[in-house]
Design a protein around this motif. Structure first.
Motif, PDB file in Angstrom:
ATOM      1  N   THR A 107       0.826  -1.213   0.000  1.00 16.16           N
ATOM      2  CA  THR A 107       0.000   0.000   0.000  1.00 16.16           C
ATOM      3  C   THR A 107       0.854   1.254   0.000  1.00 16.16           C
ATOM      4  O   THR A 107       2.033   1.233   0.368  1.00 16.16           O
ATOM      5  N   PHE A 108       0.229   2.346  -0.395  1.00 14.41           N
ATOM      6  CA  PHE A 108       0.840   3.672  -0.372  1.00 14.41           C
ATOM      7  C   PHE A 108      -0.299   4.673  -0.252  1.00 14.41           C
ATOM      8  O   PHE A 108      -1.462   4.355  -0.503  1.00 14.41           O
ATOM      9  N   THR A 109       0.057   5.886   0.151  1.00 18.78           N
ATOM     10  CA  THR A 109      -0.944   6.945   0.282  1.00 18.78           C
ATOM     11  C   THR A 109      -0.706   7.974  -0.811  1.00 18.78           C
ATOM     12  O   THR A 109       0.420   8.406  -1.030  1.00 18.78           O
ATOM     13  N   ARG A 110      -1.784   8.337  -1.484  1.00 21.34           N
ATOM     14  CA  ARG A 110      -1.732   9.360  -2.535  1.00 21.34           C
ATOM     15  C   ARG A 110      -2.921  10.290  -2.345  1.00 21.34           C
ATOM     16  O   ARG A 110      -4.066   9.829  -2.310  1.00 21.34           O
ATOM     17  N   ARG A 111      -2.635  11.562  -2.204  1.00 17.47           N
ATOM     18  CA  ARG A 111      -3.680  12.573  -2.021  1.00 17.47           C
ATOM     19  C   ARG A 111      -4.662  12.201  -0.909  1.00 17.47           C
ATOM     20  O   ARG A 111      -5.876  12.331  -1.054  1.00 17.47           O
ATOM     21  N   GLY A 112      -4.122  11.669   0.181  1.00 16.58           N
ATOM     22  CA  GLY A 112      -4.923  11.378   1.357  1.00 16.58           C
ATOM     23  C   GLY A 112      -5.656  10.050   1.341  1.00 16.58           C
ATOM     24  O   GLY A 112      -6.333   9.719   2.309  1.00 16.58           O
ATOM     25  N   SER A 113      -5.541   9.283   0.262  1.00 12.72           N
ATOM     26  CA  SER A 113      -6.193   7.971   0.187  1.00 12.72           C
ATOM     27  C   SER A 113      -5.148   6.869   0.128  1.00 12.72           C
ATOM     28  O   SER A 113      -4.081   7.052  -0.456  1.00 12.72           O
ATOM     29  N   VAL A 114      -5.494   5.729   0.729  1.00  7.77           N
ATOM     30  CA  VAL A 114      -4.598   4.578   0.714  1.00  7.77           C
ATOM     31  C   VAL A 114      -4.990   3.675  -0.455  1.00  7.77           C
ATOM     32  O   VAL A 114      -6.161   3.362  -0.645  1.00  7.77           O
ATOM     33  N   TYR A 115      -3.984   3.293  -1.237  1.00  4.45           N
ATOM     34  CA  TYR A 115      -4.163   2.420  -2.398  1.00  4.45           C
ATOM     35  C   TYR A 115      -3.279   1.198  -2.241  1.00  4.45           C
ATOM     36  O   TYR A 115      -2.256   1.248  -1.564  1.00  4.45           O
ATOM     37  N   SER A 116      -3.642   0.129  -2.932  1.00  7.36           N
ATOM     38  CA  SER A 116      -2.789  -1.056  -3.002  1.00  7.36           C
ATOM     39  C   SER A 116      -2.291  -1.225  -4.435  1.00  7.36           C
ATOM     40  O   SER A 116      -2.869  -0.659  -5.381  1.00  7.36           O
ATOM     41  N   LEU A 117      -1.253  -2.023  -4.592  1.00  7.53           N
ATOM     42  CA  LEU A 117      -0.775  -2.357  -5.935  1.00  7.53           C
ATOM     43  C   LEU A 117      -1.888  -3.040  -6.730  1.00  7.53           C
ATOM     44  O   LEU A 117      -2.028  -2.806  -7.931  1.00  7.53           O
ATOM     45  N   ARG A 118      -2.701  -3.828  -6.062  1.00  3.25           N
ATOM     46  CA  ARG A 118      -3.849  -4.472  -6.712  1.00  3.25           C
ATOM     47  C   ARG A 118      -4.762  -3.415  -7.347  1.00  3.25           C
ATOM     48  O   ARG A 118      -5.161  -3.517  -8.496  1.00  3.25           O
ATOM     49  N   THR A 119      -5.072  -2.372  -6.570  1.00  5.47           N
ATOM     50  CA  THR A 119      -5.925  -1.302  -7.068  1.00  5.47           C
ATOM     51  C   THR A 119      -5.274  -0.578  -8.243  1.00  5.47           C
ATOM     52  O   THR A 119      -5.958  -0.207  -9.200  1.00  5.47           O
ATOM     53  N   VAL A 120      -3.966  -0.393  -8.201  1.00  2.00           N
ATOM     54  CA  VAL A 120      -3.273   0.254  -9.319  1.00  2.00           C
ATOM     55  C   VAL A 120      -3.435  -0.576 -10.586  1.00  2.00           C
ATOM     56  O   VAL A 120      -3.717  -0.040 -11.662  1.00  2.00           O
ATOM     57  N   HIS A 121      -3.276  -1.881 -10.482  1.00  2.00           N
ATOM     58  CA  HIS A 121      -3.472  -2.747 -11.656  1.00  2.00           C
ATOM     59  C   HIS A 121      -4.888  -2.594 -12.214  1.00  2.00           C
ATOM     60  O   HIS A 121      -5.070  -2.424 -13.421  1.00  2.00           O
TER      61      HIS A 121
END
Length: 171
Positions: free
Chosen positions: A130-144
Motif C-alpha cells: 500500500t501507499f498513500t496518494r492525495r490522502g487515500s490509501v491504495y494497493s498495488l492491486r488497485t493500481v493494476h
C-alpha cells in the motif's frame, strides 16, 4: 526516412491462473493493444485530430498513458519524486495538447520505457503493498485494476481515432 510506429504483437494474458498473473496479463494485453492501434502510422498521422471537436489524438493517448504509468507506478507506488513529464506551464492536459509529430518517436519510446519501468517497480511487490496518494490509501492491486480500466477506456477512443485516420478497425 519517415518514422512510423512499429508493428506490435499483442500480448495475451492467461485465462486461468492466480490473481497476479491475471492482473499483469490483462494490463499487458491492454498496453500492447494501444501500441497495436498506432502501428504503421507516422508521427503526423498519430498527431492528427480526426474526431472534431475533440482534441484527442493517438499521439496524445500515447503521451497521456506514459504520464499515467509514471504517476501510478514510479511516483505513487515507489514514492519517487520525478520532474513533470510535460511542460507544467502548459497545464495538466499538455500531454494531449502540446503535440509535435516530430517528437512522436520519442513520445512512443517514452511510453514503452515507462511500461518497462512500471513492471520493474511492481515486480518485487505484493499486490497488498500500500501507499498513500492525495490522502487515500491504495494497493498495488488497485493500481493494476485502475490501469486496466484506464487503458480500456482509451483504447475505445483509439479505435475511433484509427478508423477515422485510415479505416482500420478491429483487432
Amino acid at each position: 526516412m519517415t518514422w512510423t510506429a512499429p508493428e506490435v504483437t499483442r500480448t495475451t494474458g492467461p485465462l486461468t491462473g492466480n490473481e497476479r498473473e491475471t492482473l499483469a496479463g490483462f494490463l499487458a494485453f491492454y498496453r500492447t493493444t494501444l501500441l497495436q492501434k498506432c502501428a504503421n502510422l507516422t508521427g503526423a498521422q498519430l498527431a492528427e485530430q480526426t474526431v472534431e471537436p475533440s482534441n484527442l489524438t493517438l499521439l496524445g493517448l500515447i503521451r497521456h498513458m506514459a504520464k499515467v504509468e509514471r504517476i501510478w507506478f514510479r511516483e505513487a507506488l515507489a514514492g519517487l519524486t520525478l520532474p513533470p513529464m510535460y511542460d507544467a506551464e502548459k497545464g495538466k492536459d499538455a500531454d494531449f495538447e502540446d503535440l509535435s509529430p516530430d517528437r512522436a518517436p520519442d513520445d512512443y519510446a517514452r511510453l514503452v520505457e515507462e511500461i518497462r519501468l512500471a513492471d520493474e517497480t511492481a515486480a518485487g511487490m505484493s499486490l497488498d503493498t500500500t501507499f498513500t496518494r492525495r490522502g487515500s490509501v491504495y494497493s498495488l492491486r488497485t493500481v493494476h485494476v485502475h490501469m486496466i480500466a484506464e487503458y480500456a477506456r482509451h483504447i475505445g477512443h483509439a479505435d475511433l481515432l484509427r478508423e477515422r485516420l485510415d479505416g482500420t478497425t478491429g483487432a
